[in-house]
Motif scaffolding. Sequence first.
Motif, short mmCIF file in Angstrom:
data_model
loop_
_atom_site.label_atom_id
_atom_site.label_comp_id
_atom_site.label_asym_id
_atom_site.label_seq_id
_atom_site.Cartn_x
_atom_site.Cartn_y
_atom_site.Cartn_z
N ALA A 312 2.17 28.33 47.57
CA ALA A 312 2.17 27.40 48.38
C ALA A 312 2.29 25.64 47.85
CB ALA A 312 1.42 27.57 50.00
N ASN A 313 1.36 25.30 46.90
CA ASN A 313 1.36 24.47 46.28
C ASN A 313 2.48 24.43 45.09
OD1 ASN A 313 -1.02 23.09 46.92
ND2 ASN A 313 -1.95 24.67 46.05
N ARG A 314 3.28 25.62 44.53
CA ARG A 314 4.02 25.38 44.13
C ARG A 314 5.46 25.82 44.21
NH1 ARG A 314 3.43 26.56 37.83
NH2 ARG A 314 0.97 25.53 37.58
N ASP A 315 5.48 25.88 45.74
CA ASP A 315 6.88 25.94 46.43
C ASP A 315 8.25 24.53 46.84
OD1 ASP A 315 8.94 26.66 48.61
OD2 ASP A 315 7.18 26.85 50.32
N PRO A 316 8.81 24.64 45.75
CA PRO A 316 10.21 24.07 45.51
C PRO A 316 10.70 23.77 47.19
CG PRO A 316 11.17 25.64 45.42
CD PRO A 316 9.26 26.52 45.18
N ARG A 317 10.15 24.24 48.15
CA ARG A 317 11.27 23.72 49.32
C ARG A 317 9.80 22.38 49.98
NH1 ARG A 317 10.53 28.38 48.09
NH2 ARG A 317 12.27 30.13 49.16
N ARG A 318 8.52 22.37 49.18
CA ARG A 318 7.71 21.31 49.76
C ARG A 318 7.86 19.94 48.37
NH1 ARG A 318 5.72 17.05 50.19
NH2 ARG A 318 4.27 16.66 51.51
N PHE A 319 7.83 20.15 47.52
CA PHE A 319 7.28 19.57 45.72
C PHE A 319 8.92 19.37 45.05
CE2 PHE A 319 2.73 20.59 47.56
CZ PHE A 319 2.56 19.83 47.60
N VAL A 320 8.91 18.86 44.47
CA VAL A 320 10.34 18.09 43.51
C VAL A 320 9.46 18.70 42.78
CG1 VAL A 320 11.83 16.76 42.66
CG2 VAL A 320 10.73 16.51 45.13
N ALA A 321 10.71 19.70 41.72
CA ALA A 321 10.17 19.48 40.60
C ALA A 321 8.18 20.36 40.47
CB ALA A 321 10.20 19.47 38.92
N PRO A 322 8.25 21.51 41.00
CA PRO A 322 6.96 21.98 41.50
C PRO A 322 5.57 22.55 40.39
CG PRO A 322 8.13 23.60 42.17
CD PRO A 322 9.22 22.06 41.84
N ASP A 323 6.85 22.49 38.70
CA ASP A 323 6.05 23.36 38.04
C ASP A 323 5.19 22.40 37.44
OD1 ASP A 323 6.08 26.03 39.44
OD2 ASP A 323 8.61 26.16 37.98
N VAL A 324 5.76 21.45 36.69
CA VAL A 324 5.26 20.14 36.37
C VAL A 324 4.09 19.20 36.80
CG1 VAL A 324 6.67 18.10 35.30
CG2 VAL A 324 7.84 20.18 35.58
N VAL A 325 4.18 19.21 35.75
CA VAL A 325 2.78 18.31 35.97
C VAL A 325 3.07 16.45 35.50
CG1 VAL A 325 -0.38 17.36 35.20
CG2 VAL A 325 0.54 19.85 34.85
N ASP A 326 2.99 16.11 37.02
CA ASP A 326 3.82 14.42 37.33
C ASP A 326 2.76 13.99 37.90
OD1 ASP A 326 4.84 12.47 38.25
OD2 ASP A 326 6.84 13.89 38.66
N THR A 327 1.99 12.46 37.58
CA THR A 327 0.25 12.47 38.28
C THR A 327 1.42 10.70 39.06
OG1 THR A 327 0.27 10.88 35.75
CG2 THR A 327 -0.98 12.93 36.96
N ALA A 328 2.87 10.85 39.05
CA ALA A 328 2.91 9.93 39.29
C ALA A 328 3.46 10.43 40.74
CB ALA A 328 4.52 9.23 38.48
N ARG A 329 3.65 11.10 41.08
CA ARG A 329 4.08 11.99 43.11
C ARG A 329 3.75 11.31 43.93
NH1 ARG A 329 6.01 16.93 42.29
NH2 ARG A 329 5.09 18.06 40.41
N GLU A 330 4.87 11.30 44.75
CA GLU A 330 4.45 10.23 46.03
C GLU A 330 3.13 11.31 46.89
OE1 GLU A 330 8.21 9.19 47.93
OE2 GLU A 330 8.78 8.02 46.31
N ASP A 331 3.31 12.37 46.95
CA ASP A 331 2.88 12.95 47.79
C ASP A 331 1.58 13.64 47.07
OD1 ASP A 331 3.94 14.53 46.25
OD2 ASP A 331 5.52 15.73 48.00
N LEU A 332 0.65 13.55 46.00
CA LEU A 332 -0.45 13.92 44.94
C LEU A 332 -1.12 14.75 46.28
CD1 LEU A 332 -1.59 11.53 42.59
CD2 LEU A 332 -0.35 13.69 41.96
N GLN A 333 -1.45 14.30 47.19
CA GLN A 333 -2.79 15.29 47.55
C GLN A 333 -2.26 15.87 48.72
OE1 GLN A 333 -5.53 12.52 48.82
NE2 GLN A 333 -6.02 11.67 46.93
#
Length: 397
Positions: A312-333
């Motif tokens: 679920a945490n790596r679902d591309p339907r929810r997170f942009v580029a889910p396999d990348v570690v990106d600390t600047a995501r808007e939806d970090l939490q």
Amino acid sequence: MSDMATAYAEDPHGIGARLREAGPVHQVAMPDGTSVWLVTRYADVHAALADPRLSLSKRNAKPGGYQGFSLPPALDANLLNLDPPDHTRLRRLAGPAFTARRVAELRPRLEAAAQRLADGLAADLEAAGEADLVAGFATPYAVLAISELLGVPEESRVRFRDWTAGLLGAGATREGMAAVVREMYAFFTALVAEKRADPGVDLLSALVAARDADDRLSEDELTSLAFLLLFAGYENSANLIASSAHALLADPAVRAAAAEGDGAGIAALVDEVARHESPALLAIRRFPVEDVEIGGTKIPAGDTVMLSLATANRDPRRFVAPDVVDTAREDLQRHLSFGQGIHYCIGAPLARLEAEVALGVLLDRLPGLRLSASRTAEWRPSLRVRGLAVLPVVSGG
Ligand code: HEM
């Protein structure tokens, strides 16, 4: 284990992605041969975590289905096996110890522990040139943190690691698990007796007092809660810390971002790694109290439902580029690594603080820390937890 289970344990993100993209719900076999429904996508997992029709109580399970660990009553009457109203009563008792304010009070002790262990790691690096950040830092630190909170005496702490390996390791056998459970049972009942005879200022003493003064929780509930807090409290945290250190050391851009914002960069990294690696790959098994439909599949009452937090945490339907570690995501939490709904992890504020303190101290004390070039990090094969077995590091001066 079946071939599929072995492949998943060794590569949960790769196999998980294949399952998620093949469909939202799959019927899969657990290592003991029982069959469960595995839910793979964010929207379904998110909704199911908070769905009151999905019970955590084994009373609602069909006989013969997968039920998770078999624990004696003195360890089994815990929050993760209970529904309201028992769950609500127990959660209220434990809740006050985990508020952001109470947890923040632990910061100086966590910092002292992290400093001490970072000094030890520095000494090991100096002596041997290389050290293992898991055994030399993340694990002892997480054990120390939860033991301080609960009031577990120092001499008992070393056994936790063997217990989790015996229960969660890929090679865990039924007999091995039964032996570990017997040992844990003896440990927790003895610990409760000690706190009763000689109370301290720790959480466990407070819970014993709640039991003895007002009879608000049964003796089984008391030992079960102590067991759950300890068990839930350190394995996941140790894994989150080691995985975060790995992410940071593996990518100079991630490291640079973590150093920004006077702690804010580290806090962002901890949540992003919680999403990316999902220390708990799966939520606790659930049993529908009536027939339910998830992702277009009808699941009969009493069957076992497993919710895959990692996929679920790596679902591309929810997170942009889910396999990348990106600390600047808007939806970090917005990850599901701490669950959702009434069973949302009670220890999340502590887990975040622990990891932030640990990484801050590490970077401060060992600014030249690098991944070893000669030995690579190894992930522990497991169906349940995502964690590094070893994280070899060197000091670049
Ligand atoms: C990185 C660290 C941690 C992770 C990833 C984690 C993950 C989770 C997850 C996913 C759940 C929900 C399970 C479900 O609904 O199926 C949960 C619940 C819980 N966690 Fe954590 N946890 C962590 C640290 C801690 C700590 C430090 C403690 C305690 C000291 C703790 C205590 C608990 C308890 C007691 C519950 C049950 C809450 C309830 O049923 O009401 N956890 N945790």
